[in-house]
Design an enzyme around this catalytic site. Structure first.
Site, PDB file in Angstrom:
ATOM      1  N   ASP A 141       0.897  -1.192   0.157  1.00 16.57           N
ATOM      2  CA  ASP A 141      -0.049   0.030  -0.068  1.00 16.57           C
ATOM      3  C   ASP A 141       0.799   1.288  -0.160  1.00 16.57           C
ATOM      4  O   ASP A 141       1.744   1.325   1.008  1.00 16.57           O
ATOM      5  CB  ASP A 141      -0.875  -0.013   1.166  1.00 16.57           C
ATOM      6  N   GLY A 159       1.319   6.395 -11.929  1.00 15.49           N
ATOM      7  CA  GLY A 159       0.896   7.232 -11.168  1.00 15.49           C
ATOM      8  C   GLY A 159       1.336   8.940 -11.126  1.00 15.49           C
ATOM      9  O   GLY A 159       1.238   9.434 -12.160  1.00 15.49           O
TER      10      GLY A 159
HETATM   11  P1  IMP Z   1      -2.773   1.580  -3.599  1.00 21.11           P
HETATM   12  O1  IMP Z   1      -2.575   0.800  -4.880  1.00 21.11           O
HETATM   13  O2  IMP Z   1      -4.070   1.541  -2.848  1.00 21.11           O
HETATM   14  O3  IMP Z   1      -1.630   1.357  -2.779  1.00 21.11           O
HETATM   15  O4  IMP Z   1      -2.572   3.208  -4.264  1.00 21.11           O
HETATM   16  C1  IMP Z   1      -1.446   3.800  -4.592  1.00 21.11           C
HETATM   17  C2  IMP Z   1      -1.440   5.236  -5.034  1.00 21.11           C
HETATM   18  O5  IMP Z   1      -0.275   5.811  -4.982  1.00 21.11           O
HETATM   19  C3  IMP Z   1      -1.983   5.046  -6.574  1.00 21.11           C
HETATM   20  O6  IMP Z   1      -2.507   6.154  -7.022  1.00 21.11           O
HETATM   21  C4  IMP Z   1      -0.536   4.880  -7.307  1.00 21.11           C
HETATM   22  O7  IMP Z   1      -0.622   5.534  -8.480  1.00 21.11           O
HETATM   23  C5  IMP Z   1       0.272   6.057  -6.357  1.00 21.11           C
HETATM   24  N1  IMP Z   1       1.478   5.524  -6.287  1.00 21.11           N
HETATM   25  C6  IMP Z   1       2.136   4.431  -5.371  1.00 21.11           C
HETATM   26  N2  IMP Z   1       3.509   4.215  -5.692  1.00 21.11           N
HETATM   27  C7  IMP Z   1       3.646   5.085  -6.698  1.00 21.11           C
HETATM   28  C8  IMP Z   1       4.907   5.238  -7.544  1.00 21.11           C
HETATM   29  O8  IMP Z   1       5.976   4.718  -7.441  1.00 21.11           O
HETATM   30  N3  IMP Z   1       4.819   6.146  -8.258  1.00 21.11           N
HETATM   31  C9  IMP Z   1       3.663   6.926  -8.646  1.00 21.11           C
HETATM   32  N4  IMP Z   1       2.547   6.701  -8.028  1.00 21.11           N
HETATM   33  C10 IMP Z   1       2.571   5.855  -7.158  1.00 21.11           C
END
Ligand code: IMP
Length: 199
Positions: free
Chosen positions: A74, A157
């Protein structure tokens, strides 16, 4: 060892596969149908554990996947000028079910609205590992600045607006290998690998 990822985020799966070459890494959606997981904890660690436990439980209902090791990440970005937002809400910053692009554009707008061109920021990754006997969690961070515009086509992201400390390009402009050596996820995974090797 088979390592099942409790995510189907293509960006994350690609990075985790590249960082865990010693393991057979499989996204859970390759084994069972994808299902919605409500991430309602108040921390990255809490949400990583919710995801890993949910996928572990779903898989253990099938005999062939009883002894699997499930890993969940996460992660998100925290921007100083926005008081740490979006933080644990990074995946749904623009709205529930928003695309990476919508979230990126909203964060760019919010940084602009705060009247600055850039702000210190950091990424956090919490990794949870769930096995038939134990649960573990580890963290990694990457510090830098966000800028109020998108540059570059790499990464995923929020990468087009994040410049890591010591660099003058965004993560979307830098080579994948550089992100691999710096990232919050790489740091958390290097700790996770120490745990995995003891299993
Ligand atoms: P999760 O999948 O619920 O953990 O959400 C993670 C959020 O943070 C998503 O919107 C991803 O695009 C963003 N995120 C997490 N790690 C990265 C990264 O390494 N680069 C860019 N965005 C990230």
């Amino acid at each position: 060892m088979k390592l099942i990822l409790a995510t189907s985020n293509k960006g994350k799966v690609k990075e985790i596969k590249a960082l865990c070459k010693d393991f057979e890494v499989i996204a859970y959606s390759e084994l069972i149908e994808e299902f919605e997981i409500i991430e309602d904890a108040d921390s990255f660690k809490g949400n990583a554990l919710i995801k890993a436990r949910a996928v572990f439980k779903a898989l253990s209902q099938k005999n062939e996947y009883k002894d699997v090791v499930v890993l969940a990440d996460d992660s998100g970005i925290s921007v100083d000028v926005l008081g740490g937002a979006p933080g644990i809400y990074s995946a749904r910053y623009a709205s529930k079910g928003a695309s990476d692009k919508d979230n990126l554009n909203k964060l760019i707008d919010d940084v602009k609205k705060s009247g600055v061109k850039s702000s210190p920021a950091h990424y956090t990754a919490a990794i949870a590992i769930v096995t038939p006997k134990y649960e573990y969690s580890v963290h990694g961070w990457m510090y830098g600045d966000v800028i109020a515009e998108a540059r570059g086509n790499g990464g995923f992201g929020y990468d087009p607006m994040f410049i890591p400390l010591g660099y003058d390009k965004t993560l979307a402009e830098l080579d994948d290998e550089i992100k691999k050596s710096l990232s919050h996820r790489a740091k958390a995974l290097s700790l996770a690998k120490i745990i995995l090797q003891t299993l």
